[in-house]
Structure formats: structure tokens, C-alpha cells
Design an enzyme around this catalytic site. Structure first.
Site, PDB file in Angstrom:
ATOM      1  N   SER A  84      39.123  75.211 -73.871  1.00 14.72           N
ATOM      2  CA  SER A  84      37.680  75.143 -73.646  1.00 14.72           C
ATOM      3  C   SER A  84      37.290  74.688 -72.247  1.00 14.72           C
ATOM      4  CB  SER A  84      37.044  74.207 -74.675  1.00 14.72           C
ATOM      5  OG  SER A  84      37.655  72.939 -74.619  1.00 14.72           O
ATOM      6  N   THR A 191      34.438  69.736 -74.010  1.00 16.51           N
ATOM      7  CA  THR A 191      34.141  69.618 -72.583  1.00 16.51           C
ATOM      8  C   THR A 191      34.801  68.380 -72.029  1.00 16.51           C
ATOM      9  OG1 THR A 191      31.994  70.677 -72.820  1.00 16.51           O
ATOM     10  CG2 THR A 191      32.189  69.082 -71.038  1.00 16.51           C
ATOM     11  N   THR A 209      33.504  72.820 -68.312  1.00 20.34           N
ATOM     12  CA  THR A 209      33.702  73.451 -69.621  1.00 20.34           C
ATOM     13  C   THR A 209      33.546  74.970 -69.541  1.00 20.34           C
ATOM     14  OG1 THR A 209      32.998  73.295 -71.957  1.00 20.34           O
ATOM     15  CG2 THR A 209      31.260  73.440 -70.307  1.00 20.34           C
ATOM     16  N   ARG A 219      24.621  82.657 -71.003  1.00 19.47           N
ATOM     17  CA  ARG A 219      24.222  81.370 -71.596  1.00 19.47           C
ATOM     18  C   ARG A 219      24.768  80.217 -70.748  1.00 19.47           C
ATOM     19  NH1 ARG A 219      27.193  76.646 -73.726  1.00 19.47           N
ATOM     20  NH2 ARG A 219      25.864  75.677 -75.280  1.00 19.47           N
ATOM     21  N   VAL A 220      23.923  79.250 -70.477  1.00 22.23           N
ATOM     22  CA  VAL A 220      24.332  78.047 -69.768  1.00 22.23           C
ATOM     23  C   VAL A 220      24.135  76.874 -70.713  1.00 22.23           C
ATOM     24  CG1 VAL A 220      23.777  76.512 -67.844  1.00 22.23           C
ATOM     25  CG2 VAL A 220      23.792  78.986 -67.492  1.00 22.23           C
ATOM     26  N   GLY A 221      25.154  76.037 -70.812  1.00 18.46           N
ATOM     27  CA  GLY A 221      25.052  74.869 -71.695  1.00 18.46           C
ATOM     28  C   GLY A 221      24.528  73.654 -70.957  1.00 18.46           C
ATOM     29  N   ASP A 222      24.756  72.498 -71.558  1.00 17.13           N
ATOM     30  CA  ASP A 222      24.282  71.241 -70.972  1.00 17.13           C
ATOM     31  C   ASP A 222      25.168  70.762 -69.823  1.00 17.13           C
ATOM     32  OD1 ASP A 222      26.352  70.889 -72.905  1.00 17.13           O
ATOM     33  OD2 ASP A 222      26.009  68.733 -72.834  1.00 17.13           O
ATOM     34  N   THR A 242      29.369  65.739 -74.725  1.00 21.60           N
ATOM     35  CA  THR A 242      30.133  66.872 -75.235  1.00 21.60           C
ATOM     36  C   THR A 242      29.535  67.251 -76.584  1.00 21.60           C
ATOM     37  OG1 THR A 242      32.350  67.698 -75.809  1.00 21.60           O
ATOM     38  CG2 THR A 242      31.900  65.392 -76.285  1.00 21.60           C
ATOM     39  N   GLY A 243      29.756  68.484 -76.975  1.00 18.09           N
ATOM     40  CA  GLY A 243      29.188  68.947 -78.239  1.00 18.09           C
ATOM     41  C   GLY A 243      28.282  70.137 -77.998  1.00 18.09           C
ATOM     42  N   GLY A 245      25.630  71.954 -76.622  1.00 17.15           N
ATOM     43  CA  GLY A 245      24.800  71.706 -75.442  1.00 17.15           C
ATOM     44  C   GLY A 245      23.319  71.901 -75.686  1.00 17.15           C
TER      45      GLY A 245
HETATM   46  C1  SD4 Z   1      28.352  73.376 -74.155  1.00 16.34           C
HETATM   47  N1  SD4 Z   1      28.611  70.995 -74.331  1.00 16.34           N
HETATM   48  O1  SD4 Z   1      28.524  74.316 -73.399  1.00 16.34           O
HETATM   49  C2  SD4 Z   1      29.318  72.210 -74.061  1.00 16.34           C
HETATM   50  C3  SD4 Z   1      30.481  72.501 -74.956  1.00 16.34           C
HETATM   51  C4  SD4 Z   1      31.107  71.361 -75.645  1.00 16.34           C
HETATM   52  O2  SD4 Z   1      32.087  70.591 -77.594  1.00 16.34           O
HETATM   53  O3  SD4 Z   1      31.183  70.258 -75.166  1.00 16.34           O
HETATM   54  N2  SD4 Z   1      31.552  71.569 -76.863  1.00 16.34           N
HETATM   55  O4  SD4 Z   1      27.477  73.344 -74.994  1.00 16.34           O
END
Ligand code: SD4
Length: 341
Positions: A84, A191, A209, A219-222, A242-243, A245
């Protein structure tokens, strides 16, 4: 395109050579908010431990906090076994690996970020170059890739049809037995957020990540969003996420954790309180799938997750450990929607 490979390798050999053999990855129970030693490195997940160790080695050798962040994260980005982050990053719904990363320096309150970048081995380095060499904070997509290549960063081909096929097969297996898959693949869709407190009290952090496997192209995450997946305030401390986003960036999650520390909460309390606030407002409640790590200026650290069992790595000059942060309980958040009038 000007790729100076020798310079590139020379720059990075410290970080790679500094990565010690994998020590125990078993998480110790409980978490910690103890007053700590400096320097201090805190990162998400057990896989962050080798990055922490590399970062600490740089700090103890007199390297800068930004070098520690960049070269520390390099170690995880270089690990093809990590599905990841970086070279092992997961493809999106079009079978293309698009990576997100950011870096932040407490001194000067500077930040740099790249999002949805393709074909670059170390997005954290691209983010650092954006911070240090441009008047901007964030570059995305093809513009980010062209900038990284012009800066001489290593390009990679990581969009193979075989990898995409393998990823789809793995996902299908996970869907068939979701409980087992999380156990077997604890690094799945995660992440690295890595925070550094230097011996002089200055703070820096970074995040890298591939984000969600199978995400929509673009798509852009957090993770590359300053205040979302990472935030550093040199007067207070730093936090990373993490998680999922989408459930972090709608609440400026890492910024929120730092602001709660500013109000006097310990890092662990601040992570918990931020999660409670998100879970109270969010239709998903405690099902938001978000975890935070944090450290403060005093050298205290902590973490928490919306679910129990979030593991994170903490490294000081005398120890390097994997700890488990507390989870937010459903009874703990107050009435869901309680703050909606
Ligand atoms: C996201 N936060 O792109 C990141 C991915 C991640 O556990 O941390 N997943 O949403």
C-alpha cells in the site's frame, strides 16, 4: 528529463543502509503518553518500525529532521512487500498505481505535497522537492510526475497487467473471507505517516501511500492533504492519519488532533477526542475506519483508532517498539449526531 542516478543513489544510501534487520513486530499491549526522550520518531503501523529505525539513525548521526522523515519513509516506499506504499502500491480501478505523499517542516511552517503521481519510486522525495524548490505546496498528476523527473527522481514502471490481475485476485479472496484477510494482510490498504521530534525540539513529518486499492482514477485521499493526513505545528506537535481518507479529510483530522494538543490534551487523549468528534458527527459512527498517531513538543506520544487494535511504532535513542493504541468505544462518543441541531 535529467535523471542523475548516481547522485540519487548517493543521497539515499544512508537511509537504506540504516535500515536495521526487522526486529520483533509483535505489538506490545497498551499505549503510551509518557514524557519522552528526544529525538523521537513515531509512525503508523508495525511496518513503520524499520522506517523509524532508519530515521533515528540519521538523527543520531546529526542529520536533519527532514532527512530523517524523507529517508525513513524511503525504507517503506522501497519495500515491494508492502502492498500500500511506494513500489508495492495498489493499482486504482483502471489498473494504474497513483501515489499520494506530503511532507511538512515545523520550522518555517513549510509543506510540500504530490497527489495521484504515477511512475515515481519515491513520492515523499517529490513532495520534499515541491516544498523546497517551488513556490507551491501541492502538485498533482502529470504535472507532479514531470516535476519529479526534472528533479532527477527515479522513475519506475509499476503498472503491469500482472500486478493488477494479482491484486484483483487477492481482493476477490479477501471478499470471500474478510476476517482472515485482515489477519493475513495487516498491511493491506494502509499508509505510513511518520513524525519526528528532533533533539532541538523542532518537528517534521511525512506521509506516503497508494491509498485505496481500486479507487477511481484521479481520486486523492487524505494523505497528501496538509491538515488531513498530516499536520505539524512547531509550537505544539504533529499528527498523522491512516485509514479511510474520506473520513479524515472531511474533518481536517490531523489538524484537529494538533489543535486538541494545543488545548492541553496529551497526544493519546487528542487522538481519542478527535476520533470521538468525527464519530459523533459521521453517519458511520465508530465505523469510520480511521486511526491517528501524534507526538508533542514535550516528547510525549500516543495513538488511537476508531476500532481497537491500532498498532504503531515508536522509536527513541534507547528503544524501538510496536505499541497498540486504544480504540474509541461506541459508548464513549456521546449521542451520535448529538451535536447536530
Ligand atoms: C487513503 N488514508 O488514501 C489513505 C489510505 C490508508 O489505511 O491509510 N488506508 O485514504
Amino acid at each position: 528529463m535529467n535523471i542523475n542516478r548516481r547522485k540519487f543513489l548517493a543521497q539515499t544510501s544512508i537511509g537504506l543502509a540504516a535500515a536495521p534487520a526487522l526486529a520483533s513486530r509483535a505489538a506490545e499491549p497498551g499505549s503510551a503518553t509518557v514524557q519522552g526522550e528526544r529525538p523521537l520518531v513515531v509512525s503508523t503501523w508495525p511496518f513503520g518500525k524499520v522506517s523509524n529505525d532508519a530515521a533515528m539513525k540519521i538523527l543520531l548521526a546529526g542529520g536533519s529532521i527532514l532527512d530523517a522523515v524523507e529517508k525513513g519513509i524511503w525504507v517503506t516506499e522501497s519495500d515491494r512487500g508492502n502492498s500500500s506504499v511506494g513500489l508495492g502500491g495498489m493499482p486504482n480501478a483502471a489498473g494504474v498505481v497513483q501515489l499520494d505523499a506530503c511532507i511538512m517542516s515545523g520550522p518555517g511552517h513549510r509543506a510540500g505535497s504530490v497527489a495521484a503521481i504515477e511512475g515515481i519510486a519515491h513520492p515523499i522525495s517529490a513532495a520534499r522537492r515541491v516544498m523546497e524548490k517551488t513556490p507551491h505546496v501541492m502538485l498533482v498528476g502529470e504535472g507532479a510526475r514531470m516535476f519529479a523527473l526534472e528533479e532527477g527522481l527515479e522513475s519506475i514502471e509499476n503498472n503491469t497487467a500482472e500486478r493488477y490481475k494479482a491484486w484483483r485476485e487477492k481482493r476477490a479472496a479477501e471478499k470471500a473471507s474478510p476476517k482472515d484477510s485482515k489477519k493475513k494482510n495487516p498491511g493491506n490498504h494502509d499508509t505510513i505517516a511518520l513524525l519526528v521530534l528532533g533533539a532541538d525540539g523542532n518537528i517534521a513529518g511525512g506521509c506516503s501511500t497508494s491509498g485505496w486499492g481500486g479507487k477511481l482514477p484521479g481520486r486523492v485521499g487524505d494523505s497528501p492533504i496538509i491538515g488531513g493526513g498530516l499536520y505539524v505545528d512547531n509550537e505544539v506537535g504533529a499528527a498523522g492519519a491512516t485509514g479511510l481518507g474520506e473520513n479524515v479529510m472531511r474533518y481536517c483530522g490531523s489538524f484537529l488532533v494538533v489543535e486538541l494538543m494545543r488545548q492541553g490534551l496529551t497526544p493519546e487523549e487528542a487522538c481519542l477526542e478527535a476520533l470521538r468528534r468525527i464519530a459523533r458527527q459521521d453517519p458511520k459512527g465508530t465505523g469510520i475506519s480511521v486511526s491517528f498517531v501524534a507526538l508533542d513538543k514535550k516528547g510525549r506520544y500516543g495513538a488511537a483508532g476508531s476500532a481497537k487494535g491500532f498498532t504503531y511504532s515508536v522509536t527513541t535513542p534507547t528503544s524501538s517498539r510496536v505499541l497498540t493504541g486504544p480504540g474509541v468505544g461506541a459508548l464513549d462518543i456521546g449521542p451520535i449526531g448529538g451535536n447536530r441541531k
